[in-house]
Scaffold this motif. Sequence first.
Motif: not given
Length: 1323
Positions: A93-107, A1282-1286, A1304-1312
């Motif tokens: 699940x963590x790798x999924x969040x990391x890859x999703x973030x990379x896709x959103x911030x590509x380039x 994983x820790x470097x990417x987090x 608001x950061x209350x429901x942020x996926x990364x922080x959760x």
Amino acid sequence: MGGKNKKHKAPGAAAVRAAVSASRAKAAEAGAAAEAQTQKPVARPPAAAGPREPRVRPGPKIYSFNSANDSGGPANLDKSILKVVINNKLEQRIIGVINEHKKQNNGKGVISGRLTAKKLQDLYMALQAFSFKTKDIEDAMTNTLLHGGDLHSALDWLCLNLPDDALPEGFSQEFEEQQPKSRPKFQAPPVPATVSPPLQPKTRKQEEEPKVKPKKEEKNMEVNMKEWILRYAEQQNEEEKSENSKSLEEEEKFDPNERYLHLAAKLLDAKEQAAACKLEKNKQGQKEAQEKIRKFQREMETLEDHPVFNPAIKISPQQNERKRPPVATEGESALNLNLFEKSTAATEEEKEKKKAAQDVRNFDYTARSWTGKSPKQFLIDWVRKNLPKSPNPAFEKVPVGRYWKCRVRVIRSEDDVLVVCPTILTEDGMQAQHLGATLALYRLVKGQSVHQLLPPTYRAVWLEWSDAEKKKEELNKMETNKPRDLFIAKLLNKVKQQLQLQQQQEHSEDKRESSEDAEESWENLVSDEDFSALSLESEKAEDLEPVRNLFRKLQSTPKYQGLLKERQQLPVFKHRSAIVETLKRHRVVVVAGDTGSGKSTQVPHFLLEDLLLNEPGTRKCNIVCTQPRRISAVSLATRVCDELGCDSGPGGRNSVCGYQIRMESRASESTRLLYCTTGVLLRKLQEDGLLTSVSHVIVDEVHERSVQSDFLLVILKEILQKRSDLHLVLMSATVDSEKFSTYFTHCPILRISGRSYPVEVFHLEDIIEETGFVLEKDSEYCQKFLEEEEEITINVTSKGGEIKKYQEYIPVQTGAGASLSPFYQKYSSRTQHALLYMNPHKINLDLVLELLAYLDRSPQFRNMEGAVLIFLPGLAHIQQLYDLLSADRRFSSGRYKVIALHSILSTHDQASAFTLPPPGVRKIVLATNIAETGITIPDVVFVIDTGRTKENKFEGFMEYSVPEILRVPLEELCLHIMKCNLGSPEDFLSKALDPPQLQVISNAMNLLRKIGACELTEPKLTPLGQHLAALPVNVKIGKMLIFGAIFGCLDPVATLAAVMTEKSPFTTPIGRKDEADLAKSALATANSDHLTIYNAYLGWKKARQEGGPRSEVAYCRRNFLNRTSLLTLEDVKQELIRLVKAAGFSASTSNGWEGSKATQTLSFQEVALLKAVLAAGLSDSVGKILCTRSVDITEKLACMVETAQGKAQVHPSSVNRDLQTYGWLLYQEKVRYARVYLRETTLISPFPVLLFGGDIEVQHRERLLSVDGWIHFQAPVKIAVIFKQLRVLIDSVLRKKLENPKMSLENDKILQIITELIKTENN
């Protein structure tokens, strides 16, 4: 790879070296495994096992990471190196969040402009050395290099995107039961087959034998691979050293490696053409082909000298053409030297043999030219020496027409027979035998220079075979590398296109940014342009006529006229015209006046009146007067508003005067005189670097030399050089006025005397004598509760003469046993007793109450009207005395009005301190020492000074006269300098009135880099640093608060932060140390002093809420807690929460920390989260526990810790004083007595260190993670990634919050997901 200077060596070479090390380890393991298959394991002591015969010993089952290094790695032998494990499902699940973030911030990565074909080739080969598949390597390079990546980025991508079974060993975290078994062989980069000399055609017996490689040959093959890798690694190092810095533009236009490969292909075609023409006896065609060959070779030689030419693709120069050059025949194809394979198509070889022309040579040599052994004799002697059990070589002459060749047979062992037969024919049988012996030697002594001992003719053919082998090897290598080189060429093209596109986008963004206006919010940052880029051309003259009319209207009011008479009585009023006229002639003026002269209210008033009424041509009227404290700004603005005749107060509809302090502003469109704190003006400077809307700046109380005021003076001095219309007034006490004048180019000084009143002083002994105060022995103010202990060492000698040392801590006797001087003999014995035994470290509030009561019963003071001002150190004592006065019946009647005065209290509550009470009512004002100079309370006639004050000090030994900038850490100041884009802190602070030492500034910057607030390579803030600059607290505490807010635990974290700013609430009475330790141990939780104090705090709050004051006092006594310290913790905590909320971080309301739930016991998950946030603040204060197990389980050994600076001992007051386990401790501070001690410690697990610690480095082969270069954990590479990417993800959250403060950061996926990771550690 990414264009940055790395501390480590070139990634390509480093990777290959890692591969070599891995291959060595695995070769040893393979040997052990092979032996294990043929022999049964026998248990024996380790010493009995020789190094050449490793045996597998049976033992208990061991479970660990699936790695070739587990059995022998140093990490597994050291129990202190903790293992790091993540739940598999959570990992995915963590790798999924990391890859999703990379896709959103590509380039968004910055592509290096220094990428070349050679560097890409190095990267490719480095990844090959890790045994990744070709397709995966190409995918990784494509997905990372196009977004600014390098070797580490590519490895990260592979770890995150490949399944565990596709990763090399040590990269994933599969668990398995360790068993003695052979492991897969190390997969080296594709090694081209080496060229071998011609082999004799197989005999029928040989053809029938199965094709099984002998063990020795297999080992030789493995060694050859290792030698190739070692040679390549050395070659890489030489290439890196000799790499020339040729211009990139030429590299972009021309790639010598591609051209060289193109010419090499053409050269081969030309050679084939020449060979064909020779067979056909076409001399003209042969001549043309040779001309082409020479032409291609000349150009290739030129390319080999090119600075970016890759020597790996170089083709060795051909030897001079022999009289009889070798022609491809049946044996030649074998000679083309597939050392490890034999031809399988015998029938095709026969056909080739018939077609091929014969190669006949004369190897005759004279006795004069050679006196050594003949090749045949040399072979016979060599076999006798090296194969003593083998028979002599057998020579079988084979006639071929009228020529000869010879088959030579050498028996190395029963299963290993070497048979060779050269394809070259000779004119007699003896030459054929010598030639066969030469070929046999060539095969037997591979790599040795035996040819030097042979006759010249046979030596020449030996070298011919060797050159042919090398040529074939290089051609095979070129053929093998063609797909790689083609991929690299295409990728380099894409990278260059992407780089051009990126540069175009940056150029267009720069243009767009330069056209945008600055935002209006005072909290926003100034843009990247510095002061020199800011301009005043856009400023327009404002219309001051409405304000002038309002001012004239106010002057006519009875209120204005009534207070004008009071103003005229002030000492400063007679200097009115001198102040105004001097400021017209000079842009900077120092006004030096005594306390009570009226300068703080009148000087701004004079300037405002002159600008509005006497200067009709004035373009701008906007006066800002800074105050060091909020309470001063509010009280002065209120007083000036009254003097101006305003009924609506500061910032009202018809008011020209207002104030602005942190979290509160009272200003309107008509406000032209603004009182504000120094910090507010500094925040204004972040947005408006030249204060373009301000006409006059008045810096009051400048003599206090606070860090903020000194910082402000440096900036104002810079602005004065760029703005000719700005005026500056420095208002100071008479101290240091000359120094300020000199700093501002010897500006004029106006001196104003103050008003003096007759003052009668009573000392402590007089007060005790007059009031009749009795100090009871059981009073808390008697010398009973002491704060300090002294370490003593006791040597105990046992019966056997053994001496043991013990450390004990005894209270410091500060009063007992002392005697009073003869001066006090005139006082009563009661007074002398009180002076002798009164605790000097405590403020005697009982005596303060007695003194207040005495003032009303004494005939001397009873009828004297006026207020009482009491100076106390801080808010906790103010609160405590306020509570005592409110509970005391003597002061509960309408006769008294008690007012608490402190900067964190509401301005409405404090306003009553400055108003006169009704007749017959005595006002009691409780304040800190700011009331001495910062404010004026007009009706005060009694002052009670408790003699203690709070002060910021760096070392604690400086006198107060030393400027604060030389006494305190400078982290917050450095943050502010970088946030305002004022250049490097070192350069900026060198311009200060009293510049700090460079080492102090350097220490501050190093700390900012360690906690992640500042970039490592330049004085530029990270997103975390930008947020910390908005918090006026210590940077470590600020980081804790920010992470507490974003992880939804601000309330408890604010309590922990308050604990770090104040002293511990636990106390140790004389003679009751064991009881106090026992009480603290009962409250101890989670091996943490910080959480133990928090636990005590929760219990205190619960006692207050449920049982009232009595229950609260009983709880404090029972647990040896100081109630005043707990009150201070509560007040500081609430102030910190307010600061965090003001900075844009709201506390989560859905996590159960707030309200009544905050008094419940902490769960395991909550403890884990709080420790993680605590680690964020104390990330640079970590130590490794040096675990020492004692044979005697009852023996308590002191906990010793290895820190980055050396060994230290946990302080005896800590709950971890005798902790013995493998792990890491956070510590709040390090103190030195007889030895170095760590105070306030907390045991932490690996996750917080990996998430919030220093730089992470991965040691791939050792399967170790290192933090800050010395904190080590066992973990597969994927975990490290994983820790470097987090960390990158946390940084992105803070950056988003910076761009959108209301988010608001209350429901942020990364922080959760990070919160879940922290809470599940060790579950």
